[in-house]
Design a protein around this motif. Structure first.
Motif, mmCIF file in Angstrom:
data_model
loop_
_atom_site.group_PDB
_atom_site.id
_atom_site.type_symbol
_atom_site.label_atom_id
_atom_site.label_comp_id
_atom_site.label_asym_id
_atom_site.label_seq_id
_atom_site.Cartn_x
_atom_site.Cartn_y
_atom_site.Cartn_z
ATOM 1 N N THR A 155 7.209 -39.194 3.323
ATOM 2 C CA THR A 155 7.769 -37.968 3.877
ATOM 3 C C THR A 155 6.924 -37.499 5.044
ATOM 4 N N ASP A 156 7.565 -36.758 5.950
ATOM 5 C CA ASP A 156 6.851 -36.337 7.161
ATOM 6 C C ASP A 156 5.685 -35.438 6.832
ATOM 7 N N SER A 157 5.902 -34.493 5.891
ATOM 8 C CA SER A 157 4.820 -33.560 5.580
ATOM 9 C C SER A 157 3.608 -34.323 5.057
ATOM 10 N N PHE A 158 3.874 -35.344 4.253
ATOM 11 C CA PHE A 158 2.736 -36.091 3.738
ATOM 12 C C PHE A 158 2.016 -36.818 4.850
ATOM 13 N N MET A 159 2.792 -37.327 5.812
ATOM 14 C CA MET A 159 2.147 -38.082 6.886
ATOM 15 C C MET A 159 1.240 -37.196 7.711
ATOM 16 N N ASP A 160 1.688 -35.965 7.990
ATOM 17 C CA ASP A 160 0.828 -35.061 8.748
ATOM 18 C C ASP A 160 -0.473 -34.833 8.008
ATOM 19 N N LEU A 161 -0.330 -34.599 6.698
ATOM 20 C CA LEU A 161 -1.518 -34.322 5.896
ATOM 21 C C LEU A 161 -2.454 -35.524 5.900
ATOM 22 N N TYR A 162 -1.872 -36.700 5.834
ATOM 23 C CA TYR A 162 -2.718 -37.896 5.767
ATOM 24 C C TYR A 162 -3.446 -38.114 7.074
ATOM 25 N N ARG A 163 -2.778 -37.779 8.162
ATOM 26 C CA ARG A 163 -3.447 -37.986 9.445
ATOM 27 C C ARG A 163 -4.685 -37.127 9.547
ATOM 28 N N ASN A 164 -4.576 -35.898 9.030
ATOM 29 C CA ASN A 164 -5.753 -35.040 9.077
ATOM 30 C C ASN A 164 -6.739 -35.383 7.985
ATOM 31 N N ASN A 165 -6.318 -36.251 7.110
ATOM 32 C CA ASN A 165 -7.192 -36.721 6.042
ATOM 33 C C ASN A 165 -7.744 -35.583 5.215
ATOM 34 N N ASN A 166 -6.862 -34.694 4.906
ATOM 35 C CA ASN A 166 -7.301 -33.480 4.272
ATOM 36 C C ASN A 166 -6.520 -33.260 2.996
ATOM 37 N N PHE A 167 -7.165 -33.448 1.880
ATOM 38 C CA PHE A 167 -6.405 -33.348 0.647
ATOM 39 C C PHE A 167 -6.940 -32.312 -0.295
ATOM 40 N N LEU A 302 -5.678 -37.683 -3.375
ATOM 41 C CA LEU A 302 -4.714 -38.728 -3.040
ATOM 42 C C LEU A 302 -4.564 -39.732 -4.174
ATOM 43 N N ASP A 303 -5.707 -40.183 -4.711
ATOM 44 C CA ASP A 303 -5.630 -41.186 -5.769
ATOM 45 C C ASP A 303 -4.870 -40.679 -6.970
ATOM 46 N N SER A 304 -5.176 -39.449 -7.349
ATOM 47 C CA SER A 304 -4.500 -38.951 -8.550
ATOM 48 C C SER A 304 -3.016 -38.815 -8.307
ATOM 49 N N PHE A 305 -2.647 -38.468 -7.062
ATOM 50 C CA PHE A 305 -1.221 -38.395 -6.769
ATOM 51 C C PHE A 305 -0.559 -39.752 -6.890
ATOM 52 N N LEU A 306 -1.221 -40.762 -6.341
ATOM 53 C CA LEU A 306 -0.631 -42.086 -6.388
ATOM 54 C C LEU A 306 -0.480 -42.564 -7.821
ATOM 55 N N ILE A 307 -1.534 -42.325 -8.610
ATOM 56 C CA ILE A 307 -1.450 -42.759 -10.006
ATOM 57 C C ILE A 307 -0.326 -42.025 -10.713
ATOM 58 N N THR A 308 -0.201 -40.752 -10.413
ATOM 59 C CA THR A 308 0.874 -39.986 -11.044
ATOM 60 C C THR A 308 2.224 -40.568 -10.683
ATOM 61 N N ASN A 309 2.347 -40.937 -9.420
ATOM 62 C CA ASN A 309 3.600 -41.549 -8.986
ATOM 63 C C ASN A 309 3.908 -42.815 -9.770
ATOM 64 N N GLN A 310 2.875 -43.631 -9.946
ATOM 65 C CA GLN A 310 3.087 -44.882 -10.676
ATOM 66 C C GLN A 310 3.512 -44.621 -12.098
ATOM 67 N N ILE A 311 2.843 -43.670 -12.718
ATOM 68 C CA ILE A 311 3.181 -43.374 -14.106
ATOM 69 C C ILE A 311 4.629 -42.913 -14.192
ATOM 70 N N ALA A 312 5.008 -42.056 -13.257
ATOM 71 C CA ALA A 312 6.389 -41.578 -13.281
ATOM 72 C C ALA A 312 7.349 -42.745 -13.148
ATOM 73 N N ASN A 313 6.992 -43.678 -12.282
ATOM 74 C CA ASN A 313 7.823 -44.856 -12.106
ATOM 75 C C ASN A 313 7.983 -45.644 -13.389
ATOM 76 N N TYR A 314 6.844 -45.884 -14.067
ATOM 77 C CA TYR A 314 6.914 -46.634 -15.317
ATOM 78 C C TYR A 314 7.788 -45.911 -16.320
ATOM 79 N N CYS A 315 7.609 -44.591 -16.400
ATOM 80 C CA CYS A 315 8.406 -43.838 -17.366
ATOM 81 C C CYS A 315 9.880 -43.979 -17.057
ATOM 82 N N ASN A 316 10.223 -43.889 -15.776
ATOM 83 C CA ASN A 316 11.633 -44.027 -15.423
ATOM 84 C C ASN A 316 12.173 -45.383 -15.807
ATOM 85 N N GLN A 317 11.354 -46.396 -15.579
ATOM 86 C CA GLN A 317 11.812 -47.746 -15.922
ATOM 87 C C GLN A 317 12.053 -47.881 -17.410
ATOM 88 N N ILE A 318 11.086 -47.339 -18.163
ATOM 89 C CA ILE A 318 11.235 -47.430 -19.619
ATOM 90 C C ILE A 318 12.519 -46.740 -20.033
#
Lengths: 338, 285
Positions: A155-167, A302-318
């Motif tokens: 998403t665009d908002s995430f990209m802006d945030l990532y560019r500033n490297n500010n989490f 950032l890491d915790s967000f990514l991990i959360t995303n993965q977990i959500a993905n697994y749950c959806n698959q299950i």
């Protein structure tokens, strides 16, 4: 007399084009088949490839693709990889294939694709191309009879945030960004040229009927798939709990530091009062050189967000597989009763 | 009365039963190249990549088009391009080798023999695939040929293109997506449950057909075919006979397992949203 409504050519050329938001990714059957073939041949290794196509309005058309060779961990192969890409693009252009990169595809294993490398690749691509998309294909799920093809984009908002490297927490709260907002899934449309659909319809009539039914979907055994899914889920939960411990540590440090600051401030104030009473100069209430005033760095979320995303993905698959299994079990039950 | 022995026109049929299997990717690729061909070209020529199995079956897995110029009696093929693409493809998949070549258009033309010659220098027995994009006979025809040498005595005079059986083969993943590949435009990739529904409907249709057939035979509307009857009875008998109690227990156990998984995943999701709220909502005093 010039029409005041008409803009001069210069004006139009100068005004920036407002990019209409990407609403749909239109893939050709050829590209899908190639992706499937490439990912399946090399599974379980993870492979990537390049997507070529056109960017039209709110639709991103993917008309062709080519695979990347597996990259060795060798420095000199880096230049080789770039050469390969240029060579392929040049050759494909000679046969009139669209020469425009619109993204890349990668295969994944059970949906564990949300990594920092993905984000970095996205940022790299985004610098050069206005709109790019990443297609994720999961060959292990097609054994379950599902075409697991997804088109993702940051998403665009995430990209802006990532560019500033500010989490930090405040920034995220400001933008109201949570872990669901990192990746955006775009619906996929499949298109085929009329010639191909004519061919396929003809050919389908020739093959015997039994080949048409995709009975893999009606298979009852899902345990190996579920087992691996739950295994990955458990690993991710471990990672998530580690991240949360980091946060707790940070908060504890922060509050301890603040307590120290308060204590120091009290002492200073008391000292100042004493000095005032004695008629001396008051000392400043701040002391930047004191180590207890050094700000504690906040760990990136950032890491915790990514991990959360993965977990959500697994749950959806299950959930998806469980739903299918219910259907199958009831079907079997009905069959047995007869 | 010539006592001279007539020279026999001999040709050696291929010793192994050569047959070819084609993956749909190749057909798609060929059609796509045909649609994109430059205006003055009438047909498209390209290389076929794949593998040859020990029993002589040629499996055609991939293909790429090669630019060429064709006039009435001359054919010019861009050989450099051909070699470049070959090396590029082999970097990705070193197991794919040249197995032949393809051309669009019906049947085999004069120029094809020259091109076939060129390809037989690259591989021992190239397969020539023709894909009829013009639908000359009103139907789609894809044919595969190998070249067989016709020799007169000791001299070789011609090469005959002999057709070999061709098999369109699809791996399971492609079969899953086959429905969406048939039409010109599909609005969205079907998700799991919709695909499930489609499979079950198809199964139901099949069972209906079998049922109607059996009905017809019983009422003597259709002549019975013993083989089909035996096959049907075999199929019906293959449903394992488990006592209802045992079967119920089996199904219920499975159901319970799945419900547990569903519960666990919902629990995880709740935990996630809770953790996220706690993390970002924490105020730093």
């Amino acid at each position: 007399m010039a029409n005041p409504m008409a803009r001069s050519f210069l004006q139009v050329a100068a005004s920036e084009e407002v990019a209409s938001p990407l609403r749909v990714v239109q893939i050709e059957g050829l590209a899908i088949l190639k992706i499937i073939k490439h990912c399946k041949e090399f599974s379980p290794a993870l492979v990537t490839g390049q997507l070529l196509g056109l960017d039209v309005g709110s639709v991103l058309e993917v008309t062709n693709c080519f695979p990347f060779p597996i990259r060795e961990e060798d420095e000199e192969i880096e230049a080789d990889g770039a050469n390969y890409q240029l060579e392929m693009m040049r050759c494909l252009r000679e046969v009139n294939v669209d020469n425009n990169t619109v993204g890349w595809y990668q295969s994944t294993l059970l949906g564990s694709f949300q990594t920092v490398e993905l984000i970095e690749t996205f940022m790299n691509y985004q610098e050069n191309i206005r709109r790019c998309v990443c297609i994720i294909y999961d060959p292990s799920r097609s054994n379950q009879g599902v075409l697991a093809l997804k088109a993702m984009k940051l998403t665009d908002s995430f990209m802006d945030l990532y560019r500033n490297n500010n989490f930090t927490g405040e920034k995220l709260r400001e933008k109201n960004l949570s872990w669901v907002d990192i990746f955006e899934e775009i619906p996929i449309k499949v298109s085929n040229s009329a010639l191909i659909s004519a061919f396929m319809t003809e050919l389908e009539a020739e093959t015997p009927v039994s080949q048409q039914c995709d009975y893999d979907r009606l298979q009852l055994s899902t345990s190996p798939f579920m087992e691996r899914n739950v295994e990955f889920l458990i690993e991710c939960m471990d990672d998530l709990s580690m991240e949360q411990q980091k946060f707790q540590f940070y908060y504890r440090n922060l509050s301890r530091q603040q307590a120290q600051q308060q204590a120091w401030l009290q002492k200073r104030r008391a000292e100042n009062m004493a000095r005032k009473a004695a008629g001396e100069e008051t000392l400043p209430e701040e002391d930047p050189s004191n180590p207890i005033f050094k700000p504690v760095p906040e760990p990136s979320r950032l890491d915790s967000f990514l991990i959360t995303n993965q977990i959500a993905n697994y749950c959806n698959q299950i959930n998806g597989v469980v739903g299918q299994s219910f259907n199958r079990l009831y079907l079997m039950k009905a069959l047995q009763e007869n | 009365m010539a006592s001279r022995e007539p020279t026999v026109l001999q040709f050696f049929p291929s010793s192994t039963s050569l047959s070819a299997k084609v993956h749909p990717v190749v057909i798609f690729n060929i059609c796509d190249c045909y649609v994109r061909r430059p205006d003055q070209a009438e047909r498209v020529i390209g290389t076929l990549l794949g593998s040859i199995s020990p029993d002589g079956t040629v499996e055609i897995r991939n293909s790429y088009a090669v630019p060429h110029n064709e006039s009435s009696d001359q054919v010019a093929l861009d050989i450099d391009y051909h070699h470049n693409m070959l090396t590029s493809h082999q970097k990705v998949n070193p197991k794919e080798v040249i197995v032949g070549w393809y051309s669009t258009g019906f049947g085999v033309s004069g120029g094809s023999a020259l091109i076939h010659d060129f390809y037989s220098r690259e591989v021992a027995n190239p397969v020539h695939l023709t894909v009829d994009t013009g639908f000359r006979n009103g139907e789609a025809s894809i044919k595969a040929f190998v070249s067989v040498n016709l020799s007169l005595g000791d001299r070789q005079i011609a090469a005959q293109f002999q057709e070999i059986p061709l098999d369109l083969r699809m791996i399971e993943a492609e079969r899953v997506g086959f429905d969406i590949l048939k039409t010109t435009m599909v609005d969205k990739v079907p998700n799991d449950l919709e695909g499930m529904e489609a499979s079950m409907e198809r199964l139901l249709a099949l069972i209906d057909d079998v049922y109607k057939y059996v009905d017809n035979v019983v009422e003597r509307r259709v002549a019975p075919d013993n083989k089909i009857g035996r096959f049907i009875s075999d199929t019906v008998n293959s449903i394992p006979k488990i006592s209802p109690a045992a079967f119920d227990k089996l199904v219920n156990d499975s159901l319970q397992d799945h419900l547990l998984l569903l519960y666990l995943s919902s629990l995880t999701r709740t935990q996630l949203s809770l953790a996220e709220k706690l993390n970002t909502a924490a105020q730093i005093l």
